[in-house]
Design a protein around this motif. Structure first.
Motif, mmCIF file in Angstrom:
data_model
loop_
_atom_site.group_PDB
_atom_site.id
_atom_site.type_symbol
_atom_site.label_atom_id
_atom_site.label_comp_id
_atom_site.label_asym_id
_atom_site.label_seq_id
_atom_site.Cartn_x
_atom_site.Cartn_y
_atom_site.Cartn_z
ATOM 1 N N GLN A 60 85.045 -34.931 146.653
ATOM 2 C CA GLN A 60 86.088 -35.390 145.733
ATOM 3 C C GLN A 60 87.484 -35.136 146.297
ATOM 4 O O GLN A 60 88.347 -36.017 146.267
ATOM 5 C CB GLN A 60 85.944 -34.689 144.385
ATOM 6 C CG GLN A 60 84.730 -35.086 143.578
ATOM 7 C CD GLN A 60 84.569 -34.222 142.336
ATOM 8 O OE1 GLN A 60 84.893 -33.029 142.342
ATOM 9 N NE2 GLN A 60 84.072 -34.814 141.261
ATOM 10 N N MET A 70 90.928 -40.914 141.310
ATOM 11 C CA MET A 70 89.853 -40.201 140.634
ATOM 12 C C MET A 70 90.482 -39.392 139.509
ATOM 13 O O MET A 70 90.856 -38.237 139.671
ATOM 14 C CB MET A 70 89.110 -39.287 141.609
ATOM 15 C CG MET A 70 87.801 -38.741 141.064
ATOM 16 S SD MET A 70 87.057 -37.534 142.208
ATOM 17 C CE MET A 70 87.207 -38.365 143.776
ATOM 18 N N ALA A 74 89.432 -33.101 141.397
ATOM 19 C CA ALA A 74 88.220 -32.578 142.034
ATOM 20 C C ALA A 74 87.691 -31.410 141.215
ATOM 21 O O ALA A 74 88.144 -30.276 141.355
ATOM 22 C CB ALA A 74 88.531 -32.145 143.460
ATOM 23 N N SER A 82 84.054 -40.240 140.005
ATOM 24 C CA SER A 82 83.585 -40.000 141.366
ATOM 25 C C SER A 82 82.827 -41.207 141.902
ATOM 26 O O SER A 82 82.999 -41.591 143.067
ATOM 27 C CB SER A 82 82.691 -38.762 141.417
ATOM 28 O OG SER A 82 83.398 -37.606 141.037
#
Length: 292
Positions: A60, A70, A74, A82
């Motif tokens: 990520q 995204m 992460a 994702s």
């Protein structure tokens, strides 16, 4: 998002050395010491919806650092955002790595491509497999790549500065490919006012960069921010190119009226090229940074 890159030409990246077929290896420090990626590299596992752990988080973060959208960041949990980011990376990588398939799942081929194309931990951007900064030999400041949902910002000398995620037109209201020109810039107050007038709310984010066609005729398209960041990385707009609100401020600040913008279907668009470099031994009096 500063890109630690030199604006290399859009040539396929060399595949990393993986050692013997019995013991493949990852070479990027982002991934090299993560046990949950060893099975993926060996073809014994994949990362997809529901996967969790440090390997997911490393993938990520690498995608985020390369400018793939995204929403949520992460977090180590592989969900819809994702899947979207991996799919967009796979679309980007597959022309250099034909074994990569646009599945939205991290398999061995995808991991090898990411291992080669992502920069070292803490660095952002790319140095390989990039679009050129000229369109039909015309220098451009921005290249919008529709199929991978990324916007590449170049400095006036054609060196890559930043990469940002974007959202482009839907199937029924597509963003038109071609050479565009910046004809106006709307600040936050103007962007909010226009959004309220046309759509009843601040849908354009804090900035708008108005575009015409290169010949000055109206395109009806803009680069702007968004009130729906979770939709970045998708084909959802009415033809404009949406960006994260932090990204559009950076783009707005970098561009001037008259700057050129190329909108292309892919980084392999035949109209794209890199700036020429000065011959060896000849001083470059323009101040341009030669690609290398």
């Amino acid at each position: 998002m500063p890109a630690d890159s030199t604006g290399s030409p859009p040539s396929p990246a060399a595949a990393p050395t993986t050692g013997s077929s019995d013991s493949p290896a990852l070479h990027n420090e982002r991934f090299a010491h993560l046990p949950d990626l060893a099975g993926v590299l060996a073809g014994k596992a994949t990362l997809g919806t529901g996967a969790k752990g440090p390997g997911v988080k490393a993938v990520q973060q690498a995608l985020l650092d390369m400018g793939f959208s995204m929403h949520g960041g992460a977090d180590g949990a592989f969900g819809a955002q994702s899947t979207k980011a991996v799919h967009n990376f796979q679309v980007h990588a597959r022309s250099a790595y034909p074994e990569v398939k646009a599945s939205g799942v991290v398999d061995a081929a995808t991991l090898r491509a990411l291992d080669a194309l992502a920069l070292a931990p803490g660095q952002r951007g790319q140095t390989q497999h990039l679009p050129g900064s000229r369109y039909k030999s015309v220098p451009v400041r921005v290249v919008v790549v529709k199929n991978e949902h990324r916007t590449f910002l170049f400095d006036p000398q054609g060196k890559l500065h930043s990469i940002f995620g974007n959202a482009v037109g839907s199937r029924y209201t597509q963003t038109d490919s071609g050479l565009k020109k910046v004809t106006g810039k709307l600040d936050e107050a103007q962007s909010i006012a226009l959004g309220k007038k046309l759509w009843g709310g601040p849908v354009f984010g804090p900035r708008i960069v108005d575009l015409s066609w290169a010949d000055g005729s109206r395109s009806g398209e803009e680069l702007h921010g968004t009130s729906a960041p979770a939709q970045l990385g998708e084909d959802v707009s009415h033809g404009c190119v949406r960006h994260d609100n932090t990204a559009i401020i950076a783009i707005y600040d970098a561009l001037h009226v008259g700057d050129m913008v190329a909108i292309v279907d892919s980084i392999n668009d035949p109209h794209l090229s890199t700036p020429p470099t000065a011959p060896t031994g000849t001083p470059d009096l323009s101040g341009a940074v030669a690609s290398r």
